[in-house]
Structure formats: C-alpha cells, structure tokens
Design an enzyme around this catalytic site. Sequence first.
Site, PDB file in Angstrom:
ATOM      1  N   HIS A 105      -4.762  -0.799   5.543  1.00 57.52           N
ATOM      2  CA  HIS A 105      -4.248  -0.074   6.713  1.00 57.52           C
ATOM      3  C   HIS A 105      -5.138  -0.211   7.949  1.00 57.52           C
ATOM      4  O   HIS A 105      -5.677   0.759   8.448  1.00 57.52           O
ATOM      5  CB  HIS A 105      -3.979   1.401   6.397  1.00 57.52           C
ATOM      6  CG  HIS A 105      -5.037   2.122   5.615  1.00 57.52           C
ATOM      7  ND1 HIS A 105      -6.364   2.070   5.940  1.00 57.52           N
ATOM      8  CD2 HIS A 105      -4.937   2.909   4.520  1.00 57.52           C
ATOM      9  CE1 HIS A 105      -7.037   2.794   5.080  1.00 57.52           C
ATOM     10  NE2 HIS A 105      -6.198   3.312   4.206  1.00 57.52           N
ATOM     11  N   HIS A 144       3.180  14.368   1.688  1.00 57.81           N
ATOM     12  CA  HIS A 144       2.592  15.685   1.417  1.00 57.81           C
ATOM     13  C   HIS A 144       3.711  16.686   1.672  1.00 57.81           C
ATOM     14  O   HIS A 144       4.518  16.479   2.585  1.00 57.81           O
ATOM     15  CB  HIS A 144       1.440  15.982   2.387  1.00 57.81           C
ATOM     16  CG  HIS A 144       0.232  15.111   2.190  1.00 57.81           C
ATOM     17  ND1 HIS A 144      -0.731  15.362   1.240  1.00 57.81           N
ATOM     18  CD2 HIS A 144      -0.159  13.982   2.821  1.00 57.81           C
ATOM     19  CE1 HIS A 144      -1.668  14.425   1.299  1.00 57.81           C
ATOM     20  NE2 HIS A 144      -1.343  13.566   2.251  1.00 57.81           N
ATOM     21  N   HIS A 160       0.882  -1.189   0.000  1.00 63.60           N
ATOM     22  CA  HIS A 160       0.000   0.000   0.000  1.00 63.60           C
ATOM     23  C   HIS A 160       0.912   1.229   0.000  1.00 63.60           C
ATOM     24  O   HIS A 160       1.448   1.611   1.032  1.00 63.60           O
ATOM     25  CB  HIS A 160      -0.908   0.001   1.236  1.00 63.60           C
ATOM     26  CG  HIS A 160      -1.868   1.151   1.269  1.00 63.60           C
ATOM     27  ND1 HIS A 160      -3.209   0.998   1.564  1.00 63.60           N
ATOM     28  CD2 HIS A 160      -1.710   2.488   1.050  1.00 63.60           C
ATOM     29  CE1 HIS A 160      -3.815   2.167   1.525  1.00 63.60           C
ATOM     30  NE2 HIS A 160      -2.918   3.096   1.219  1.00 63.60           N
ATOM     31  N   ASP A 184       1.474   2.502   3.531  1.00 62.43           N
ATOM     32  CA  ASP A 184       0.617   3.686   3.368  1.00 62.43           C
ATOM     33  C   ASP A 184       1.456   4.947   3.483  1.00 62.43           C
ATOM     34  O   ASP A 184       0.996   5.969   3.983  1.00 62.43           O
ATOM     35  CB  ASP A 184      -0.544   3.694   4.379  1.00 62.43           C
ATOM     36  CG  ASP A 184      -1.616   4.710   4.006  1.00 62.43           C
ATOM     37  OD1 ASP A 184      -1.615   5.185   2.858  1.00 62.43           O
ATOM     38  OD2 ASP A 184      -2.450   5.036   4.875  1.00 62.43           O
ATOM     39  N   HIS A 197       1.693   5.296  -1.712  1.00 64.81           N
ATOM     40  CA  HIS A 197       1.323   6.478  -2.511  1.00 64.81           C
ATOM     41  C   HIS A 197       2.584   7.069  -3.130  1.00 64.81           C
ATOM     42  O   HIS A 197       3.475   7.497  -2.401  1.00 64.81           O
ATOM     43  CB  HIS A 197       0.635   7.529  -1.636  1.00 64.81           C
ATOM     44  CG  HIS A 197      -0.639   7.040  -1.029  1.00 64.81           C
ATOM     45  ND1 HIS A 197      -1.860   7.165  -1.653  1.00 64.81           N
ATOM     46  CD2 HIS A 197      -0.880   6.376   0.125  1.00 64.81           C
ATOM     47  CE1 HIS A 197      -2.812   6.622  -0.907  1.00 64.81           C
ATOM     48  NE2 HIS A 197      -2.240   6.126   0.182  1.00 64.81           N
ATOM     49  N   HIS A 212     -10.614   1.064   1.546  1.00 62.54           N
ATOM     50  CA  HIS A 212     -10.359   2.002   2.643  1.00 62.54           C
ATOM     51  C   HIS A 212     -11.594   1.925   3.541  1.00 62.54           C
ATOM     52  O   HIS A 212     -12.621   2.536   3.244  1.00 62.54           O
ATOM     53  CB  HIS A 212     -10.156   3.430   2.117  1.00 62.54           C
ATOM     54  CG  HIS A 212      -9.815   4.405   3.206  1.00 62.54           C
ATOM     55  ND1 HIS A 212      -8.635   5.127   3.231  1.00 62.54           N
ATOM     56  CD2 HIS A 212     -10.483   4.755   4.338  1.00 62.54           C
ATOM     57  CE1 HIS A 212      -8.604   5.877   4.328  1.00 62.54           C
ATOM     58  NE2 HIS A 212      -9.726   5.680   5.015  1.00 62.54           N
ATOM     59  N   LYS A 251      -9.029  -0.313  -5.991  1.00 61.54           N
ATOM     60  CA  LYS A 251      -9.109   0.285  -4.661  1.00 61.54           C
ATOM     61  C   LYS A 251     -10.413   1.052  -4.510  1.00 61.54           C
ATOM     62  O   LYS A 251     -10.711   1.949  -5.296  1.00 61.54           O
ATOM     63  CB  LYS A 251      -7.918   1.239  -4.461  1.00 61.54           C
ATOM     64  CG  LYS A 251      -7.965   2.059  -3.172  1.00 61.54           C
ATOM     65  CD  LYS A 251      -7.721   1.217  -1.935  1.00 61.54           C
ATOM     66  CE  LYS A 251      -7.848   2.026  -0.652  1.00 61.54           C
ATOM     67  NZ  LYS A 251      -6.733   2.937  -0.417  1.00 61.54           N
TER      68      LYS A 251
HETATM   69  C1  NCD Z   1      -3.480   8.971   2.097  1.00 57.97           C
HETATM   70  C2  NCD Z   1      -3.044  10.018   1.078  1.00 57.97           C
HETATM   71  O1  NCD Z   1      -2.527  11.061   1.487  1.00 57.97           O
HETATM   72  O2  NCD Z   1      -3.177   9.772  -0.117  1.00 57.97           O
HETATM   73  N1  NCD Z   1      -3.526   9.571   3.404  1.00 57.97           N
HETATM   74  C3  NCD Z   1      -3.510   8.937   4.594  1.00 57.97           C
HETATM   75  O3  NCD Z   1      -3.645   9.601   5.616  1.00 57.97           O
HETATM   76  N2  NCD Z   1      -3.312   7.644   4.696  1.00 57.97           N
HETATM   77  C4  NCD Z   1      -4.782   8.378   1.666  1.00 57.97           C
HETATM   78  C5  NCD Z   1      -5.198   7.150   2.434  1.00 57.97           C
HETATM   79  O4  NCD Z   1      -4.633   6.064   2.244  1.00 57.97           O
HETATM   80  O5  NCD Z   1      -6.125   7.254   3.240  1.00 57.97           O
HETATM   81 ZN    ZN Z   2      -3.215   5.069   1.578  1.00 55.74          ZN
END
Ligand code: NCD
Ligand code: ZN
Length: 338
Positions: A169, A245, A13, A241, A15, A135, A96
């Site tokens: 998660h 940011h 998982h 996960d 991003h 999710h 997803k």
């Molecule tokens: C994730 C994101 O920023 O894309 N953020 C998070 O807090 N985990 C999205 C997600 O998996 O919920």
């Molecule tokens: Zn995520």
Amino acid sequence: MQSFVINSALDMHLHLRDEDMLKLVAPLTSNTFSGALIMPNLVPPITTKEALLSYKERIKEATKEDLFDAHLTLFFQNNYSYEFLNDIKNDIIAIKLYPAGITTNSDTGVASMDVENLRPTLESMSKLGIPLCIHGETNGFVMDREAEFMPIYESIAKAFPDLKIIMEHITTKDAIELLDKYDNLHATVTLHHLLITLDDVAGGMLNPHLFCKPIAKRPRDKRALLKAALKAHPKLMFGSDSAPHPKHKKEACGCAAGVFTSPIALQVLTQLFEEHNCLDNLNSFISLNAQKIYNLSPKTKMIKLIKKDFVVPEIYEYNNENVVPMYAGEKLSWSLVD
Ligand code: NCD
Ligand code: ZN
C-alpha cells in the site's frame, strides 16, 4: 451501452477478518475477484500452520461456491526456523512483516527493523523463495512515516538480492521512485490512495471512513501513484487494502484505521481508468502484473461492467456485524452485470 470486461481480477492485499465479519465481507470480494492475498493480522495473528489451515477452511466456507483462490500469508516473526518455513511454504503465498504497533493488530510485529534482527527468517525465506510483504512505516511524524522507511527497504533489498520484496500500500512519490532502483522491489497500491489526499480525510469535516494507515498524503504523491497505476507500471499491482471495521469503531473517538472498498473496487477502477483513457491498461494493473510478480495462474473469471449508474449501499450488514463502504450513498458511473 458502453461495457468493459475485467479478466481474473486479483486483489493482492485484502483483510477478510474472521467470524461474522468474514462471512459478511468475503463474498463481496469472491463474487467478482478470481483471487486475493489475505492479510494475517487476526487476533491473535497467524503464526502457525494449524491457524493458517483452519483460517483457510473458514474462508472457503465464507466464499461458498465462488470461483476464488484465497492466497494466505503468515505474520512475520524473526525466529521462524528453516524447517518450519520449508514445511509451510506451499500453503502460503508470502509472509507479511509489520513493525510492532504500526497498525491494526500489529502489536506482536518486529521491534527493530535492523537487518541483523530480521536476518534469520529472511535468510530462510530467500533460500526457499518465499516473498516478503512489508508494511513500510516508521513511528515518526505521521506524514513522513513512509518516506522515512525508504532506507529500510533499501537495506533489505540490498542485503537479500534474491528475496522478492513487496512494498505494501504505497502512498508516496518516494516509494514510486524507489521501485525502479532495485530489481527485487515491487509494490501494491490501493484504490483509495489513487483517489484521495489528506484533504479528503481531514481538510474539511473529518471523514473517519477515509482514515487508514498509511494516511493519504499530498497531491503530488497521489499524482505519482496514479500515473504509475494508469500506465500499469509492471512492478505495481492492485491491492485494495480493503480493511473493514464495524461502523461504531469508525464513527468514534479513537477511530479504527481502514477503508472498506471491496464492493466498489472494480466499478471505481473502471471509472478512473476510463476517465484517463487508460482502460487498455486496467487488466494489467488488476491481474497480469500480479500474475507475473507472484507466478500465479488464476482461474479465468470474466466480469462484465456496463456504463450505468450504481448507487453504493449505505451499509453492509450480517447478523450483528456491519461495515460502511467508501462512497456510501454516492453514485458511481459503472455497474457490475449480474
Ligand atoms: C488495516 C487493518 O485494519 O487491518 N488498516 C489500515 O488502515 N490499512 C491494517 C493495515 O494494512 O495497515
Ligand atoms: Zn492492510
């Protein structure tokens, strides 16, 4: 010096974002992991074959020469046709599903989690053998959102017994208990949810870098997650996960949700499993379980760690992008060997 070798680590998982953030964070996973399941919540989310294949190309460019498989996912919509899914199934590892508005870039997620509302797409996925990642949070009180979602997992697991479902998660004891109730339920757990509770996020000075969805829960939840991970529960996989940011979006009023853990995941997992005398189970938790659940044969990639201090960088930067990792500036007791 004490050492440990991780064989073909998989992050189920992850991003990776896009553009400069992709270029910044992708190598921080592909340098050590053998593969990862990539989340589709871009802006706009990935819902077409064209978007999927061009994202795959951009990931390939960003991970350069690394021995690394990016397993892409599609953003769930309840009206995907059987023909469309049949055509795209070899290019994706899973689909997803996000309830609308539940987390970052999920506004176009599903409005209702009622099984009948999801049935058209789920029926095709089940027939075609495409796994479903979920999710699992309602829009109830923030600490109860995951627990409230358990009946929804159950209704989907019962209605589609041949559909492979992954509870993404997980953060609660409730989810651990549900895992063993249905053959077709599996789960990922992050690094941070094995380490922190709500106290670490908001019990003292507010720590925006630990704020994520789902929010970290109670000590008993953390204990249940940790117990299952340390024994490498066969239905549980590592999914970081890791959700980068930029610093200004985290250290802000209206802080974005997501913890960035890619560059520290292997070191901290080794530290954690060693502390609990469970290093023998780490390769199952971080690779073998996912191989079995998803029928993967990852590229062999041996990563050696040694018991030597590693100070986590304060920030990672590339062009105008930056991101602060979990444990920024702190000392870990295991390091990667170059
Ligand atoms: C994730 C994101 O920023 O894309 N953020 C998070 O807090 N985990 C999205 C997600 O998996 O919920
Ligand atoms: Zn995520």
